[in-house]
Write a protein that holds these residues in place. Structure first.
Motif, PDB file in Angstrom:
ATOM      1  N   ARG A 147     -17.004 -28.425  12.430  1.00 54.86           N
ATOM      2  CA  ARG A 147     -17.364 -29.623  11.660  1.00 54.86           C
ATOM      3  C   ARG A 147     -16.481 -30.805  12.078  1.00 54.86           C
ATOM      4  N   ASP A 182     -24.703 -22.542   9.629  1.00 50.16           N
ATOM      5  CA  ASP A 182     -23.569 -23.170   8.961  1.00 50.16           C
ATOM      6  C   ASP A 182     -22.773 -24.072   9.907  1.00 50.16           C
ATOM      7  N   VAL A 183     -22.442 -23.566  11.098  1.00 46.60           N
ATOM      8  CA  VAL A 183     -21.528 -24.324  11.960  1.00 46.60           C
ATOM      9  C   VAL A 183     -22.198 -25.504  12.660  1.00 46.60           C
ATOM     10  N   HIS A 242     -24.931 -27.327  11.386  1.00 45.99           N
ATOM     11  CA  HIS A 242     -25.687 -28.217  10.497  1.00 45.99           C
ATOM     12  C   HIS A 242     -25.314 -29.682  10.665  1.00 45.99           C
ATOM     13  N   SER A 258     -27.567 -17.071  10.625  1.00 41.69           N
ATOM     14  CA  SER A 258     -26.918 -17.664   9.450  1.00 41.69           C
ATOM     15  C   SER A 258     -25.587 -18.289   9.820  1.00 41.69           C
ATOM     16  N   VAL A 280     -15.878 -22.658  10.966  1.00 39.52           N
ATOM     17  CA  VAL A 280     -16.812 -23.699  10.519  1.00 39.52           C
ATOM     18  C   VAL A 280     -16.112 -25.052  10.388  1.00 39.52           C
TER      19      VAL A 280
END
Length: 299
Positions: free
Chosen positions: A85, A289-290, A292, A285, A81
């Motif tokens: 990001r 997360d990764v 967003h 899911s 993640v």
């Protein structure tokens, strides 16, 4: 570049079908596998191997069977993640390069060959490139990760850490020249081109639905698995060089943006109710997360 069906290993498909409760419905698995061009025999053999390895238990027979994961096997379906990001931060210009090269040198004897190989693999995984034997360079500050691994391996005293703003290899001195010489940028770009083509094709597919329609659960799962496979295939070998070192426009930025848009659209559709109210695959899911941060990147 024409759209090409992504190569999806059967094992990855099984992992992608693991739901939030750790189970895999064999009926759903065989249906998605068929959509992706896999034979029932191919899936059966893969299940047999995974059970033999102790990664899953197996209850029932055929399409009515239920698999249970003995551990979280979905970690390989999405890159780290923080790594993703950071890539999106670079894409938005929020992680500019400071002009500093980070170098790591080591001379580890043959008696510690295993530790030497692990350290080398760690450097490569962190995006460093080999300058010459025992000397690696990164454009990103990865010292703490390298030090932690070297300390864990008991070889920290054999590793030298240094930085430079004046790196030259042969006739190559300009940062962009060094980047193209040290890293396989064309190969990395090709992987992102494949991701961009797939993501755009799936966005077009979803856009063809009218305002009241949603993709079927099979369509939604198939797109998600294809996208996850291609996204991971593109991201894993990417050293995430700063934009200042890359050809512009960089295809990775474009591909990641399309992937984020596609995932966002998939996540916005209501999950289709399935028998016994089984939860959706954990894959959604993971990518919620990764992706967003990237979903809001300017087009």
């Amino acid at each position: 570049m024409p759209e090409a069906a992504p190569e999806i290993p059967t094992r990855l498909l099984v992992h992608a079908m693991v739901r939030e409760d750790g189970t895999v419905d064999a009926g759903e698995l065989y249906t998605i596998a068929g959509t992706l061009g896999m034979s029932d025999q191919q899936v059966r053999l893969c299940i047999k191997r995974l059970v033999a390895e102790g990664r899953f238990t197996h209850e029932g027979r055929g399409r009515k069977a239920l698999l249970r994961a003995t551990a979280d096997v979905t970690g390989s379906l999405a890159p780290n993640v923080d790594y993703v990001r950071y890539a999106y931060q670079q894409d938005r210009g929020h992680a500019p390069w400071d002009g500093v090269w980070h170098l790591f040198a080591f001379a580890i004897p043959e008696s510690a060959r295993a530790a030497r190989d692990i350290l080398r693999d760690t450097l490569l995984k962190l995006g460093a490139a080999a300058v010459q034997g025992g000397l690696y360079v990164s454009a990103n500050p990865i010292e703490k990760h390298v030090e932690a691994q070297a300390r864990h391996l008991g070889i920290l005293d054999a590793v030298t850490f240094l930085t430079s703003s004046d790196l030259r290899t042969g006739e190559h001195r300009a940062p962009t020249d060094l980047a193209s010489e040290l890293w396989p940028l064309a190969e990395i770009a090709d992987r992102y081109d494949r991701l961009a083509v797939l993501a755009q094709a799936r966005l077009d597919q979803l856009d063809q639905l009218d305002d009241t329609a949603s993709p079927t659960e099979t369509e939604r799962l198939t797109i998600a698995i294809e996208l996850a496979a291609e996204f991971t295939r593109a991201m894993e070998p990417d050293p995430l060089l700063p934009p200042e070192l890359l050809p512009q426009p960089w295809t990775g930025t474009h591909a990641r943006h399309l992937a984020a848009r596609c995932w966002t659209q998939l996540l916005e559709y209501p999950t289709v109710a399935v028998a016994d109210n089984h939860p959706r695959p954990r894959l959604f899911s993971l990518y919620a997360d990764v992706i967003h941060d990237g979903a809001h990147q300017a087009r």
